[in-house]
Design a protein around this motif. Structure first.
Motif, PDB file in Angstrom:
ATOM      1  N   VAL A  32       0.849  -1.205   0.000  1.00  0.00           N
ATOM      2  CA  VAL A  32       0.000   0.000   0.000  1.00  0.00           C
ATOM      3  C   VAL A  32       0.876   1.243   0.000  1.00  0.00           C
ATOM      4  O   VAL A  32       1.794   1.360   0.817  1.00  0.00           O
ATOM      5  CB  VAL A  32      -0.942   0.011   1.219  1.00  0.00           C
ATOM      6  N   GLU A  33       0.580   2.126  -0.923  1.00  0.00           N
ATOM      7  CA  GLU A  33       1.257   3.423  -0.968  1.00  0.00           C
ATOM      8  C   GLU A  33       0.202   4.515  -0.756  1.00  0.00           C
ATOM      9  O   GLU A  33      -0.769   4.607  -1.520  1.00  0.00           O
ATOM     10  CB  GLU A  33       1.941   3.616  -2.312  1.00  0.00           C
ATOM     11  N   VAL A  34       0.369   5.274   0.296  1.00  0.00           N
ATOM     12  CA  VAL A  34      -0.596   6.350   0.596  1.00  0.00           C
ATOM     13  C   VAL A  34      -0.260   7.553  -0.277  1.00  0.00           C
ATOM     14  O   VAL A  34       0.817   8.140  -0.151  1.00  0.00           O
ATOM     15  CB  VAL A  34      -0.558   6.729   2.084  1.00  0.00           C
ATOM     16  N   LEU A  35      -1.182   7.870  -1.161  1.00  0.00           N
ATOM     17  CA  LEU A  35      -0.972   9.017  -2.052  1.00  0.00           C
ATOM     18  C   LEU A  35      -1.474  10.322  -1.431  1.00  0.00           C
ATOM     19  O   LEU A  35      -0.897  11.388  -1.650  1.00  0.00           O
ATOM     20  CB  LEU A  35      -1.679   8.770  -3.386  1.00  0.00           C
ATOM     21  N   ASP A  36      -2.575  10.186  -0.678  1.00  0.00           N
ATOM     22  CA  ASP A  36      -3.142  11.383  -0.037  1.00  0.00           C
ATOM     23  C   ASP A  36      -3.939  10.910   1.167  1.00  0.00           C
ATOM     24  O   ASP A  36      -4.801  10.031   1.036  1.00  0.00           O
ATOM     25  CB  ASP A  36      -4.053  12.140  -1.019  1.00  0.00           C
ATOM     26  N   GLU A  37      -3.609  11.431   2.319  1.00  0.00           N
ATOM     27  CA  GLU A  37      -4.320  11.014   3.520  1.00  0.00           C
ATOM     28  C   GLU A  37      -5.726  11.619   3.582  1.00  0.00           C
ATOM     29  O   GLU A  37      -6.525  11.236   4.434  1.00  0.00           O
ATOM     30  CB  GLU A  37      -3.523  11.419   4.761  1.00  0.00           C
ATOM     31  N   GLY A  38      -6.028  12.525   2.664  1.00  0.00           N
ATOM     32  CA  GLY A  38      -7.355  13.141   2.637  1.00  0.00           C
ATOM     33  C   GLY A  38      -7.531  14.179   3.745  1.00  0.00           C
ATOM     34  O   GLY A  38      -6.661  14.351   4.600  1.00  0.00           O
ATOM     35  N   SER A  39      -8.687  14.856   3.694  1.00  0.00           N
ATOM     36  CA  SER A  39      -8.961  15.883   4.707  1.00  0.00           C
ATOM     37  C   SER A  39     -10.472  16.023   4.879  1.00  0.00           C
ATOM     38  O   SER A  39     -11.214  16.033   3.889  1.00  0.00           O
ATOM     39  CB  SER A  39      -8.369  17.230   4.277  1.00  0.00           C
ATOM     40  N   PRO A  40     -10.934  16.106   6.126  1.00  0.00           N
ATOM     41  CA  PRO A  40     -12.387  16.254   6.339  1.00  0.00           C
ATOM     42  C   PRO A  40     -12.881  17.669   6.014  1.00  0.00           C
ATOM     43  O   PRO A  40     -14.086  17.908   5.924  1.00  0.00           O
ATOM     44  CB  PRO A  40     -12.542  15.927   7.824  1.00  0.00           C
ATOM     45  N   GLY A  41     -11.947  18.609   5.792  1.00  0.00           N
ATOM     46  CA  GLY A  41     -12.355  19.993   5.517  1.00  0.00           C
ATOM     47  C   GLY A  41     -12.899  20.664   6.775  1.00  0.00           C
ATOM     48  O   GLY A  41     -12.759  20.163   7.892  1.00  0.00           O
ATOM     49  N   PHE A  42     -13.548  21.775   6.572  1.00  0.00           N
ATOM     50  CA  PHE A  42     -14.138  22.511   7.697  1.00  0.00           C
ATOM     51  C   PHE A  42     -15.615  22.666   7.431  1.00  0.00           C
ATOM     52  O   PHE A  42     -16.018  23.277   6.440  1.00  0.00           O
ATOM     53  CB  PHE A  42     -13.476  23.887   7.834  1.00  0.00           C
ATOM     54  N   LEU A  43     -16.374  22.001   8.295  1.00  0.00           N
ATOM     55  CA  LEU A  43     -17.824  22.008   8.142  1.00  0.00           C
ATOM     56  C   LEU A  43     -18.223  21.496   6.767  1.00  0.00           C
ATOM     57  O   LEU A  43     -19.154  21.983   6.121  1.00  0.00           O
ATOM     58  CB  LEU A  43     -18.395  23.412   8.372  1.00  0.00           C
ATOM     59  N   GLY A  44     -17.420  20.499   6.317  1.00  0.00           N
ATOM     60  CA  GLY A  44     -17.732  19.870   5.033  1.00  0.00           C
ATOM     61  C   GLY A  44     -17.175  20.608   3.854  1.00  0.00           C
ATOM     62  O   GLY A  44     -17.286  20.147   2.720  1.00  0.00           O
ATOM     63  N   LEU A  45     -16.584  21.778   4.090  1.00  0.00           N
ATOM     64  CA  LEU A  45     -16.022  22.533   2.978  1.00  0.00           C
ATOM     65  C   LEU A  45     -14.552  22.146   2.794  1.00  0.00           C
ATOM     66  O   LEU A  45     -13.792  22.053   3.757  1.00  0.00           O
ATOM     67  CB  LEU A  45     -16.137  24.038   3.243  1.00  0.00           C
ATOM     68  N   GLY A  46     -14.146  21.967   1.566  1.00  0.00           N
ATOM     69  CA  GLY A  46     -12.748  21.638   1.266  1.00  0.00           C
ATOM     70  C   GLY A  46     -12.370  20.211   1.596  1.00  0.00           C
ATOM     71  O   GLY A  46     -11.183  19.863   1.636  1.00  0.00           O
ATOM     72  N   ALA A  47     -13.361  19.361   1.844  1.00  0.00           N
ATOM     73  CA  ALA A  47     -13.046  17.949   2.158  1.00  0.00           C
ATOM     74  C   ALA A  47     -12.538  17.231   0.908  1.00  0.00           C
ATOM     75  O   ALA A  47     -12.989  17.517  -0.203  1.00  0.00           O
ATOM     76  CB  ALA A  47     -14.288  17.255   2.701  1.00  0.00           C
ATOM     77  N   ARG A  48     -11.586  16.289   1.117  1.00  0.00           N
ATOM     78  CA  ARG A  48     -11.122  15.463  -0.009  1.00  0.00           C
ATOM     79  C   ARG A  48     -10.852  14.051   0.512  1.00  0.00           C
ATOM     80  O   ARG A  48     -10.439  13.869   1.662  1.00  0.00           O
ATOM     81  CB  ARG A  48      -9.887  16.057  -0.663  1.00  0.00           C
ATOM     82  N   PRO A  49     -11.129  13.083  -0.328  1.00  0.00           N
ATOM     83  CA  PRO A  49     -10.971  11.688   0.115  1.00  0.00           C
ATOM     84  C   PRO A  49      -9.494  11.291   0.190  1.00  0.00           C
ATOM     85  O   PRO A  49      -8.637  11.886  -0.458  1.00  0.00           O
ATOM     86  CB  PRO A  49     -11.700  10.896  -0.964  1.00  0.00           C
ATOM     87  N   ALA A  50      -9.264  10.272   0.970  1.00  0.00           N
ATOM     88  CA  ALA A  50      -7.914   9.684   1.015  1.00  0.00           C
ATOM     89  C   ALA A  50      -7.711   8.826  -0.228  1.00  0.00           C
ATOM     90  O   ALA A  50      -8.648   8.200  -0.733  1.00  0.00           O
ATOM     91  CB  ALA A  50      -7.760   8.834   2.267  1.00  0.00           C
ATOM     92  N   ARG A  51      -6.456   8.820  -0.725  1.00  0.00           N
ATOM     93  CA  ARG A  51      -6.142   8.019  -1.917  1.00  0.00           C
ATOM     94  C   ARG A  51      -4.959   7.095  -1.596  1.00  0.00           C
ATOM     95  O   ARG A  51      -3.948   7.540  -1.050  1.00  0.00           O
ATOM     96  CB  ARG A  51      -5.765   8.921  -3.093  1.00  0.00           C
ATOM     97  N   VAL A  52      -5.121   5.864  -1.992  1.00  0.00           N
ATOM     98  CA  VAL A  52      -4.025   4.897  -1.803  1.00  0.00           C
ATOM     99  C   VAL A  52      -3.832   4.088  -3.081  1.00  0.00           C
ATOM    100  O   VAL A  52      -4.779   3.874  -3.843  1.00  0.00           O
ATOM    101  CB  VAL A  52      -4.306   3.943  -0.621  1.00  0.00           C
ATOM    102  N   ARG A  53      -2.602   3.706  -3.297  1.00  0.00           N
ATOM    103  CA  ARG A  53      -2.324   2.798  -4.417  1.00  0.00           C
ATOM    104  C   ARG A  53      -2.086   1.416  -3.825  1.00  0.00           C
ATOM    105  O   ARG A  53      -1.229   1.232  -2.950  1.00  0.00           O
ATOM    106  CB  ARG A  53      -1.099   3.251  -5.189  1.00  0.00           C
ATOM    107  N   VAL A  54      -2.842   0.449  -4.289  1.00  0.00           N
ATOM    108  CA  VAL A  54      -2.752  -0.929  -3.778  1.00  0.00           C
ATOM    109  C   VAL A  54      -2.167  -1.813  -4.879  1.00  0.00           C
ATOM    110  O   VAL A  54      -2.740  -1.902  -5.972  1.00  0.00           O
ATOM    111  CB  VAL A  54      -4.125  -1.451  -3.332  1.00  0.00           C
ATOM    112  N   THR A  55      -1.054  -2.424  -4.578  1.00  0.00           N
ATOM    113  CA  THR A  55      -0.367  -3.277  -5.565  1.00  0.00           C
ATOM    114  C   THR A  55      -0.257  -4.698  -5.025  1.00  0.00           C
ATOM    115  O   THR A  55       0.302  -4.909  -3.935  1.00  0.00           O
ATOM    116  CB  THR A  55       1.046  -2.752  -5.847  1.00  0.00           C
ATOM    117  N   PRO A  56      -0.830  -5.660  -5.738  1.00  0.00           N
ATOM    118  CA  PRO A  56      -0.672  -7.054  -5.280  1.00  0.00           C
ATOM    119  C   PRO A  56       0.808  -7.446  -5.231  1.00  0.00           C
ATOM    120  O   PRO A  56       1.597  -7.062  -6.098  1.00  0.00           O
ATOM    121  CB  PRO A  56      -1.427  -7.868  -6.334  1.00  0.00           C
ATOM    122  N   VAL A  57       1.144  -8.143  -4.196  1.00  0.00           N
ATOM    123  CA  VAL A  57       2.528  -8.612  -4.046  1.00  0.00           C
ATOM    124  C   VAL A  57       2.686  -9.921  -4.807  1.00  0.00           C
ATOM    125  O   VAL A  57       1.918 -10.865  -4.602  1.00  0.00           O
ATOM    126  CB  VAL A  57       2.885  -8.824  -2.563  1.00  0.00           C
TER     127      VAL A  57
END
Length: 236
Positions: A32-57
């Motif tokens: 797993v490579e974490v590309l973006d831990e994401g952010s809940p934003g403020f009161l729902g504003l500016g929120a962004r999801p977390a992104r991960v790259r998953v590579t089978p071993v």
């Protein structure tokens, strides 16, 4: 070829869970490579999801056990043959002495059941006469040397007898006649007869000659070069 997928979630754990569910793999089967831990934003504003790259071993290739090469065990070394070694030693010594002769081997008659009879080496040739010496003394010394060398090569002690041009055969016939005469004397007089000192091989001939005599027994007495055979009349 590796399959790399990017997954999203409200946080990193949810993004990883989404990836595992989509790939049908467990956590220890992927990287797993974490590309973006994401952010809940403020009161729902500016929120962004977390992104991960998953590579089978890719599972490692199973190690193939390399079996050691099977080699045939070496056959055990052959035991050296006493007769062969003894003949070789006598031949070498004769060569160093400049004596041309043939060497023949034979076994003597066993003195008793289970006894290993001595090996007799007959040296034959005109030049070999010099090996006899006065009353066989040179021959006795030569025999002693042969025994030492053979014993060293074979790793033990062996009963070897060296004869030259039938010298000891003639001596054997003479000793057998002597043994019979002295046995008759012992029976006639009723007294023990003591023979002259003799080497072991000659004493052995006397013992063998009288082994089955009904009226006498024999015994070796004395030490070293003074050891001799006594002929004892049986009692009764």
């Amino acid at each position: 070829m590796e399959s790399k997928e990017i997954f999203f979630g409200a946080n990193v754990e949810e993004a990883i869970a989404a990836g595992l569910a989509a790939l049908g793999l467990s956590r220890d089967q992927v990287e797993v490579e974490v590309l973006d831990e994401g952010s809940p934003g403020f009161l729902g504003l500016g929120a962004r999801p977390a992104r991960v790259r998953v590579t089978p071993v890719t599972p490692p290739e199973p190690e193939v056990a390399v079996m050691p090469a099977v080699t045939e065990p070496s056959p055990p070394p052959e035991e050296p043959d006493l007769e062969e070694v003894a003949r070789s030693v006598v031949g070498e010594l004769l060569g160093q002495m400049g004596i041309a002769a043939e060497v023949h081997a034979r076994h003597a008659e066993p003195e008793s059941e289970g006894e290993i009879p001595p090996l007799i080496l007959d040296v034959r040739g005109e030049e070999a006469e010099s090996l006899i010496g006065r009353r066989g003394e040179t021959l006795a010394a030569f025999q002693h040397i042969v025994r030492l060398v053979v014993g060293r090569r074979m790793g033990g002690r062996f009963n070897l007898v060296i004869d030259v041009n039938g010298y000891k055969r003639q001596r054997e016939r003479s000793l057998r006649r002597l043994a019979q005469r002295m046995a008759e004397k012992a029976v006639r007089t009723g007294r023990t007869v003591r023979l002259e000192p003799m080497p072991a091989y000659e004493r052995r001939i006397v013992h063998l000659t009288l082994r089955d005599h009904p009226d006498v027994t024999t015994e070796s007495v004395g030490e070293g070069r003074r050891r001799r055979v006594t002929i004892i009349p049986r009692k009764g």
